[in-house]
Design a protein around this motif. Structure first.
Motif, short mmCIF file in Angstrom:
data_model
loop_
_atom_site.label_atom_id
_atom_site.label_comp_id
_atom_site.label_asym_id
_atom_site.label_seq_id
_atom_site.Cartn_x
_atom_site.Cartn_y
_atom_site.Cartn_z
N GLY A 1 0.80 -1.21 0.00
CA GLY A 1 0.00 0.00 0.00
C GLY A 1 0.84 1.26 0.00
O GLY A 1 0.34 2.33 -0.36
N GLN A 2 2.11 1.13 0.38
CA GLN A 2 2.96 2.31 0.39
C GLN A 2 3.20 2.86 -1.01
O GLN A 2 3.25 4.07 -1.21
CB GLN A 2 4.28 1.99 1.08
N PRO B 1 -7.85 6.44 4.31
CA PRO B 1 -7.44 5.64 5.48
C PRO B 1 -5.95 5.35 5.52
O PRO B 1 -5.39 5.10 6.60
CB PRO B 1 -8.27 4.37 5.35
N ALA B 2 -5.29 5.37 4.37
CA ALA B 2 -3.85 5.10 4.34
C ALA B 2 -3.06 6.21 5.02
O ALA B 2 -1.89 6.01 5.37
CB ALA B 2 -3.37 4.94 2.91
N LEU B 3 -3.68 7.37 5.19
CA LEU B 3 -3.00 8.51 5.80
C LEU B 3 -3.38 8.69 7.27
O LEU B 3 -2.89 9.61 7.93
CB LEU B 3 -3.32 9.79 5.03
N THR B 4 -4.26 7.85 7.77
CA THR B 4 -4.71 7.97 9.15
C THR B 4 -3.57 7.60 10.10
O THR B 4 -2.96 6.55 9.97
CB THR B 4 -5.92 7.06 9.42
N ALA B 5 -3.32 8.48 11.06
CA ALA B 5 -2.20 8.27 11.97
C ALA B 5 -2.67 7.64 13.27
O ALA B 5 -3.66 8.05 13.86
CB ALA B 5 -1.54 9.61 12.28
N VAL C 1 -1.58 17.89 10.37
CA VAL C 1 -0.69 18.33 9.30
C VAL C 1 0.04 17.12 8.74
O VAL C 1 0.02 16.02 9.32
CB VAL C 1 0.34 19.38 9.81
N TRP C 2 0.72 17.31 7.61
CA TRP C 2 1.48 16.23 7.01
C TRP C 2 2.70 15.90 7.85
O TRP C 2 3.36 16.78 8.41
CB TRP C 2 1.97 16.63 5.61
N PHE C 3 3.01 14.63 7.95
CA PHE C 3 4.26 14.19 8.55
C PHE C 3 4.88 13.12 7.66
O PHE C 3 4.17 12.41 6.95
CB PHE C 3 4.07 13.67 9.98
N HIS C 4 6.21 13.02 7.70
CA HIS C 4 6.91 11.98 6.95
C HIS C 4 6.66 10.62 7.58
O HIS C 4 6.39 9.64 6.90
CB HIS C 4 8.41 12.30 6.91
N GLY C 5 6.79 10.54 8.90
CA GLY C 5 6.45 9.33 9.62
C GLY C 5 7.61 8.39 9.91
O GLY C 5 7.51 7.54 10.79
N ASP C 6 8.71 8.53 9.17
CA ASP C 6 9.89 7.67 9.39
C ASP C 6 11.14 8.50 9.13
O ASP C 6 12.05 8.09 8.42
CB ASP C 6 9.83 6.46 8.46
N PHE C 7 11.17 9.67 9.74
CA PHE C 7 12.17 10.70 9.44
C PHE C 7 13.43 10.45 10.27
O PHE C 7 13.59 10.99 11.37
CB PHE C 7 11.56 12.07 9.75
N HIS C 8 14.33 9.61 9.75
CA HIS C 8 15.56 9.29 10.45
C HIS C 8 16.72 9.27 9.47
O HIS C 8 16.55 9.48 8.26
CB HIS C 8 15.43 7.96 11.20
N THR C 9 17.90 8.99 9.98
CA THR C 9 19.12 9.10 9.17
C THR C 9 19.07 8.24 7.91
O THR C 9 19.55 8.66 6.85
CB THR C 9 20.35 8.69 9.99
N GLY C 10 18.50 7.05 8.00
CA GLY C 10 18.48 6.16 6.85
C GLY C 10 17.65 6.68 5.70
O GLY C 10 17.80 6.21 4.56
N ASN C 11 16.77 7.64 5.98
CA ASN C 11 15.90 8.19 4.94
C ASN C 11 16.28 9.62 4.55
O ASN C 11 15.47 10.35 3.98
CB ASN C 11 14.44 8.14 5.39
N LEU C 12 17.51 10.00 4.87
CA LEU C 12 18.03 11.31 4.51
C LEU C 12 19.30 11.15 3.70
O LEU C 12 20.22 10.42 4.12
CB LEU C 12 18.31 12.14 5.77
N LEU C 13 19.38 11.80 2.55
CA LEU C 13 20.57 11.77 1.70
C LEU C 13 21.29 13.11 1.78
O LEU C 13 20.66 14.15 1.99
CB LEU C 13 20.20 11.46 0.25
N GLY D 1 6.82 5.94 2.87
CA GLY D 1 5.82 4.90 3.07
C GLY D 1 4.96 5.10 4.29
O GLY D 1 3.85 4.58 4.38
N SER D 2 5.47 5.86 5.29
CA SER D 2 4.69 6.13 6.50
C SER D 2 4.06 7.51 6.48
O SER D 2 3.59 8.01 7.52
CB SER D 2 5.60 5.99 7.74
#
Length: 301
Positions: free
Chosen positions: A65-66, A152-156, A200-212, A225-226
């Motif tokens: 679904g992501q 529903p995919a955006l429901t936190a 508001v919008w959030f990334h949901g998995d905002f950590h070092t592995g997802n930052l270039l 995906g989150s």
């Protein structure tokens, strides 16, 4: 096209499967070289396709679904964001024994961010806060906003939904980390005043592995995906996975995070760090080191 069947086990995903899926469903890319990207993510196996594309296949059912969510919303968000994001260009279908949708996105060059690389950079801290501010500023509005709020995919899920799992993780890791200190952080996060403003919008998995990064600066944010709508405190995770005690306050000030938001953010960082530690640390030394740092930083505040 060969049809797939679903099952309870994780499918075997290799370059040969990815090659067959691409060639069958998107023959215009059949001549492009395809190679695995290591290390892949915990949710997806990733392949580089040619020089400008990437292929992402979910590893497990929870990640299904992501691809569709990113395909729907990232092209709308991307023009409003100060860092590059991997805008999807196609969503593939199940086939050849692989049971789920998968995605083709634009490839983004860069190095994975590390605390040693940019963790001490105040400019990087301000850039990351600026990215989140821009993401949150593009608030759902009008017909498009109504569509997002109905999706529903955006429901936190609220932080409290992680209570049982987090307390179990604290008990299970008490011999590694300070259980009393973790419990204090967690109790404070649950007791902190809830956000009263609209979601508001959030990334949901905002950590070092997802930052270039490129040239020692943040350049792109990947893996949405989150992505969802709700309390942006969960995106404070970056402060505890990347930044140092010196640059963490720079990030907080630039973001304008009040005490309640910061306290909830520490709770999100602790909960996600413990979850990843329990699932992956025993088999992945890199994850063990990253999540141990995250948990220690969340405790320290």
């Amino acid at each position: 096209m060969a049809q797939a069947t679903t099952g309870g086990t994780r499918p075997a995903i290799g370059a040969a499967l990815a090659r067959r899926l691409v060639d069958d469903q998107f023959p215009r890319w059949s001549g492009l070289p395809l190679a695995p990207v290591e290390p892949g993510g915990s949710d997806h196996v990733i392949f580089r396709l040619g020089g400008e594309l990437s292929v992402r296949l979910p590893r497990h059912e929870e990640a299904v679904g992501q691809a569709a969510k990113e395909y729907t919303w990232l092209p709308r968000l991307a023009p409003h964001l100060p860092l590059a994001v991997p805008v999807p260009v196609a969503v593939g279908e199940p086939g050849f024994g692989y049971p789920w949708p998968w995605a083709v996105s634009r490839w983004l060059d860069g190095d994975t961010a590390t605390p040693d690389g940019i963790g001490e950079s105040a400019a990087a801290a301000e850039t990351l806060a600026g990215f989140l501010t821009a993401l949150q500023r593009f608030a759902p509005a009008g017909p498009e906003g109504a569509e997002a709020l109905r999706d529903p995919a955006l429901t936190a899920e609220p932080l409290a939904a992680l209570d049982g799992a987090t307390r179990a993780a604290i008990a299970a890791t008490g011999g590694v980390f300070d259980a009393a200190a973790m419990t204090a952080v967690w109790d404070a996060a649950l007791a902190a005043p809830a956000r009263q403003s609209p979601p508001v919008w959030f990334h949901g998995d905002f950590h070092t592995g997802n930052l270039l990064t490129r040239g020692g600066r943040p350049s792109a944010v990947i893996d949405f995906g989150s992505l969802g709508l709700g309390d942006p405190a969960r995106d404070l995770m970056m402060a505890f996975t990347l930044l140092s005690p010196r640059t963490r306050p720079v990030f907080r000030a630039a973001l304008g995070a009040d005490e309640a938001m910061w306290t909830r953010g520490r709770g999100w960082a602790l909960a996600t760090g413990l979850n990843a530690y329990r699932h992956y640390a025993a088999v992945n030394p890199r994850v063990a080191a990253q999540t141990s740092r995250q948990i220690a930083a969340a405790i320290a505040g």
